[in-house]
Design an enzyme around this catalytic site. Structure first.
Site, PDB file in Angstrom:
ATOM      1  N   ASP A 120       0.919  -1.249   0.189  1.00  0.00           N
ATOM      2  CA  ASP A 120       0.028  -0.198  -0.237  1.00  0.00           C
ATOM      3  C   ASP A 120       1.035   1.201   0.265  1.00  0.00           C
ATOM      4  OD1 ASP A 120      -2.542  -1.148  -0.356  1.00  0.00           O
ATOM      5  OD2 ASP A 120      -2.017  -1.752   2.031  1.00  0.00           O
ATOM      6  N   ASP A 139      -7.423  -1.505  -4.433  1.00  0.00           N
ATOM      7  CA  ASP A 139      -8.530  -1.240  -3.813  1.00  0.00           C
ATOM      8  C   ASP A 139      -9.625  -0.133  -4.405  1.00  0.00           C
ATOM      9  OD1 ASP A 139      -6.972  -2.841  -1.983  1.00  0.00           O
ATOM     10  OD2 ASP A 139      -6.217  -0.900  -0.496  1.00  0.00           O
TER      11      ASP A 139
END
Length: 162
Positions: A120, A139
């Site tokens: 991330d 995401d």
């Protein structure tokens, strides 16, 4: 024709996700620097290793959790593929939405297979709200695909008549 739309949407979402992770985490060396302010506070890069699901839920940091999440993601991706193929073979918006969701899910699966966790790097804050969470483009694609599948789901006349 629309089956190709689904496949192209999956490939594009997957490739954009993986290229962005490689460019930011490795190319900009975010894994070493840990933080890069791009357009503060709206857009920042913050290094994150997500071993759970969104917002660190189920962050067990174990191989069992990793493999359960890989299996779950692949089952969901397969179920979405089968559902959209069976129920909406002629709907381009549904094919694109499903493709975004599947491509994002597969992008995160590849991360779990290669790194043992999901990379991330995106952090966004606004209006004096300091968001501590990080996420990635996979995401975003998963979320956008799920929303698209809800928005573009045609309602039958029987349901609308009641």
């Amino acid at each position: 024709m629309t089956q190709r739309v689904l496949i192209w949407a999956i490939l594009l979402a997957f490739l954009i996700d993986q290229a962005s992770k490689y460019a930011v985490v490795h190319g900009l060396q975010l894994s070493r620097r840990l933080a890069i302010d791009v357009l503060p506070p709206v857009l920042n890069f913050r290094y994150g290793e997500n071993r759970g699901i969104n917002f660190g839920l189920f962050d067990g940091n174990s191989d069992l959790t990793r493999w359960i999440l890989i299996g779950f993601s692949l089952i969901v991706a397969g179920a979405v593929w089968a559902w959209v193929h069976r129920k909406h073979p002629g709907s381009v918006p549904m094919q694109v939405s499903a493709g975004l969701l599947i491509g994002g899910a597969v992008g995160n699966v590849v991360d779990r297979l290669v790194y043992g966790y999901v990379l991330d790097f995106l952090n966004m804050s606004c209006c004096t709200i300091n968001n501590p969470f990080v996420f990635n483009l996979a995401d975003v694609f998963i979320f956008a695909g799920a929303i698209g599948m809800v928005i573009f789901e045609p309602r039958s006349k029987a349901k609308n008549a009641s």
